[in-house]
Design an enzyme around this catalytic site. Structure first.
Site, PDB file in Angstrom:
ATOM      1  N   ASP A 136     -13.095   6.206  -0.962  1.00 22.78           N
ATOM      2  CA  ASP A 136     -12.236   5.266  -0.241  1.00 22.78           C
ATOM      3  C   ASP A 136     -11.220   4.729  -1.227  1.00 22.78           C
ATOM      4  O   ASP A 136     -11.560   4.409  -2.367  1.00 22.78           O
ATOM      5  CB  ASP A 136     -13.062   4.115   0.350  1.00 22.78           C
ATOM      6  CG  ASP A 136     -13.932   4.562   1.523  1.00 22.78           C
ATOM      7  OD1 ASP A 136     -13.572   5.543   2.191  1.00 22.78           O
ATOM      8  OD2 ASP A 136     -14.956   3.912   1.770  1.00 22.78           O
ATOM      9  N   ASP A 157     -11.315   8.350   7.528  1.00 24.54           N
ATOM     10  CA  ASP A 157     -11.792   7.200   8.310  1.00 24.54           C
ATOM     11  C   ASP A 157     -10.788   6.835   9.396  1.00 24.54           C
ATOM     12  O   ASP A 157     -11.168   6.498  10.524  1.00 24.54           O
ATOM     13  CB  ASP A 157     -12.026   5.990   7.402  1.00 24.54           C
ATOM     14  CG  ASP A 157     -13.117   6.216   6.371  1.00 24.54           C
ATOM     15  OD1 ASP A 157     -13.978   7.092   6.596  1.00 24.54           O
ATOM     16  OD2 ASP A 157     -13.100   5.516   5.345  1.00 24.54           O
TER      17      ASP A 157
END
Length: 184
Positions: A136, A157
């Site tokens: 991330d 995501d």
């Protein structure tokens, strides 16, 4: 009926096959670019502490190098392997669902392609990274209307989120239309 493309499902549809490979490539490239940038500029700092301020205002945007061992918002951090199994099963399920989707349902086919792209992008990290975490790198915080901190995320995501919301809305609309047809 076997020759009817509408009955065969959306597996043969370009609306399914064009988006997901491009989005997986974008996801993997963006993760690599962000993590490489942060390593180049902040190498001596441990990976999880690397941050680069991109914009600072009432919304603050930073590039970060965070590995997420769990799922959305860091839930289930100790369940990486079971989550990998579930994600793999979800990919298989997506192909089944696409096969059952009418080829003419282009928008539904596109949102399923988005979900698949996100699942494959994150699964790649699970299977390739030594620590099995998902990379991330986009992190937003803000001060308006109150202080907030949105969990770090990535392109995969975003694909999953947009696809899931789109699928929910499409199925909800379809369900409402079917209910209205039964009433009239």
């Amino acid at each position: 009926m076997q020759g009817d493309p509408a009955v065969q499902g959306a597996l043969g549809s370009p609306w399914f096959w064009w988006p997901w490979p491009l989005l997986v490539a974008l996801d993997l490239w963006s993760k690599a670019a962000a993590f490489d940038f942060l390593e180049t500029h902040y190498g001596p700092i441990p990976e999880t502490a690397r941050k680069h301020l991109v914009y600072d205002g009432w919304v603050r945007f930073e590039l970060v190098a965070w590995g997420n061992p769990g799922t959305i918002w860091g839930l289930f951090p100790n369940g990486t392997v079971p989550l990998m199994v579930l994600r793999t099963a979800a990919v298989v399920g997506l192909f089944w669902f696409v096969r059952k989707t009418a080829r003419a349902a282009r928008l539904q086919t596109v949102v399923l392609s988005l979900i698949l792209a996100g699942a494959l992008g994150n699964l790649y990290d699970n299977f390739v990274r030594e620590d099995r975490t998902v990379r991330d790198f986009l992190h937003f915080t803000g001060t308006w209307p109150m202080a907030w901190d949105f969990p770090a995320f990535n392109v995969a995501d975003s694909c999953i989120t947009v696809g899931a919301i789109g699928l929910f809305l499409l199925l909800w609309r379809e369900d409402r239309a079917a209910a209205a047809a039964r009433v009239s």
